[in-house]
Design a protein around this motif. Structure first.
Motif, PDB file in Angstrom:
ATOM      1  N   TYR A 124     -27.900  -4.984 -22.027  1.00  0.00           N
ATOM      2  CA  TYR A 124     -29.345  -5.055 -22.218  1.00  0.00           C
ATOM      3  C   TYR A 124     -29.617  -5.010 -23.722  1.00  0.00           C
ATOM      4  O   TYR A 124     -28.754  -4.623 -24.520  1.00  0.00           O
ATOM      5  N   ARG A 125     -30.825  -5.347 -24.096  1.00  0.00           N
ATOM      6  CA  ARG A 125     -31.245  -5.178 -25.485  1.00  0.00           C
ATOM      7  C   ARG A 125     -32.715  -4.775 -25.523  1.00  0.00           C
ATOM      8  O   ARG A 125     -33.484  -5.079 -24.608  1.00  0.00           O
ATOM      9  N   GLN A 126     -33.045  -4.090 -26.605  1.00  0.00           N
ATOM     10  CA  GLN A 126     -34.429  -3.654 -26.790  1.00  0.00           C
ATOM     11  C   GLN A 126     -34.791  -3.754 -28.255  1.00  0.00           C
ATOM     12  O   GLN A 126     -34.178  -3.085 -29.105  1.00  0.00           O
TER      13      GLN A 126
ATOM     14  N   THR B 252     -32.081  -9.949 -32.931  1.00  0.00           N
ATOM     15  CA  THR B 252     -32.055  -8.618 -33.520  1.00  0.00           C
ATOM     16  C   THR B 252     -32.614  -7.594 -32.535  1.00  0.00           C
ATOM     17  O   THR B 252     -33.742  -7.715 -32.066  1.00  0.00           O
ATOM     18  N   SER B 253     -31.812  -6.604 -32.209  1.00  0.00           N
ATOM     19  CA  SER B 253     -32.183  -5.580 -31.223  1.00  0.00           C
ATOM     20  C   SER B 253     -31.137  -4.472 -31.245  1.00  0.00           C
ATOM     21  O   SER B 253     -30.054  -4.640 -31.828  1.00  0.00           O
ATOM     22  N   VAL B 254     -31.445  -3.412 -30.523  1.00  0.00           N
ATOM     23  CA  VAL B 254     -30.411  -2.461 -30.144  1.00  0.00           C
ATOM     24  C   VAL B 254     -29.858  -2.935 -28.802  1.00  0.00           C
ATOM     25  O   VAL B 254     -30.622  -3.190 -27.861  1.00  0.00           O
ATOM     26  N   TYR B 255     -28.543  -3.063 -28.729  1.00  0.00           N
ATOM     27  CA  TYR B 255     -27.882  -3.541 -27.518  1.00  0.00           C
ATOM     28  C   TYR B 255     -27.256  -2.354 -26.781  1.00  0.00           C
ATOM     29  O   TYR B 255     -26.562  -1.525 -27.391  1.00  0.00           O
ATOM     30  N   TYR B 256     -27.519  -2.303 -25.479  1.00  0.00           N
ATOM     31  CA  TYR B 256     -27.030  -1.214 -24.634  1.00  0.00           C
ATOM     32  C   TYR B 256     -26.162  -1.778 -23.519  1.00  0.00           C
ATOM     33  O   TYR B 256     -26.493  -2.804 -22.926  1.00  0.00           O
ATOM     34  N   CYS B 257     -25.083  -1.097 -23.219  1.00  0.00           N
ATOM     35  CA  CYS B 257     -24.343  -1.463 -22.012  1.00  0.00           C
ATOM     36  C   CYS B 257     -24.736  -0.516 -20.888  1.00  0.00           C
ATOM     37  O   CYS B 257     -25.163   0.627 -21.118  1.00  0.00           O
TER      38      CYS B 257
ATOM     39  N   GLN C 296     -40.014  -4.224 -24.394  1.00  0.00           N
ATOM     40  CA  GLN C 296     -39.314  -3.623 -23.274  1.00  0.00           C
ATOM     41  C   GLN C 296     -37.830  -3.982 -23.325  1.00  0.00           C
ATOM     42  O   GLN C 296     -37.441  -5.015 -23.865  1.00  0.00           O
ATOM     43  N   ARG C 297     -37.024  -3.115 -22.734  1.00  0.00           N
ATOM     44  CA  ARG C 297     -35.601  -3.400 -22.624  1.00  0.00           C
ATOM     45  C   ARG C 297     -35.419  -4.571 -21.659  1.00  0.00           C
ATOM     46  O   ARG C 297     -36.029  -4.609 -20.591  1.00  0.00           O
ATOM     47  N   GLU C 298     -34.575  -5.527 -22.053  1.00  0.00           N
ATOM     48  CA  GLU C 298     -34.370  -6.706 -21.226  1.00  0.00           C
ATOM     49  C   GLU C 298     -32.889  -6.924 -20.934  1.00  0.00           C
ATOM     50  O   GLU C 298     -32.030  -6.621 -21.772  1.00  0.00           O
TER      51      GLU C 298
END
Length: 120
Positions: free
Chosen positions: A37-39, A90-95, A44-46
């Protein structure tokens, strides 16, 4: 206890590439789906990319043809290869991973996030 640890973020110029990694550790029996995901700030997180335990993948339209998700089940690790990066990536990427623990309980876990910044 289960942990997801991400790595590989950073600063890159538009058109460049980065590879993110997310390793799961702890009391794991098996891992079902794994997602990236990224935010971005103020958004919103997508969902960016999704991979099942069998290797089936899905992508957000915005990254199709540029990003590739893969996993190494022996290492409990999911990867995101990002090519042809754009400033809007550009984002914060989350697994995120859905994990069956050694107690045979299925739970969802998030990584801490890794910053990806693409300069124009």
């Amino acid at each position: 206890q289960v942990q997801l640890v991400e790595s590989g973020g950073g600063l890159v110029q538009a058109g460049g590439s980065l590879r993110l990694s997310c390793a799961a550790s702890g009391s794991i029996f098996s891992i079902n789906l794994m997602d990236w995901y990224r935010q971005a700030p103020g958004k919103q997180r997508e969902l960016v990319a999704h991979i099942t335990s069998g290797g089936s993948t899905e992508y957000a339209d915005s990254v199709k043809g540029r990003f590739t998700i893969s996993r190494d089940n022996a290492k409990n690790t999911v990867y995101l290869q990002m090519n042809s990066l754009k400033p809007e990536d550009t984002s914060v990427y989350y697994c995120y991973a859905q994990i069956l623990g050694s107690d045979y309980t299925l739970r969802g876990y998030w990584g801490q996030g890794t910053q990806v910044t693409v300069s124009s």
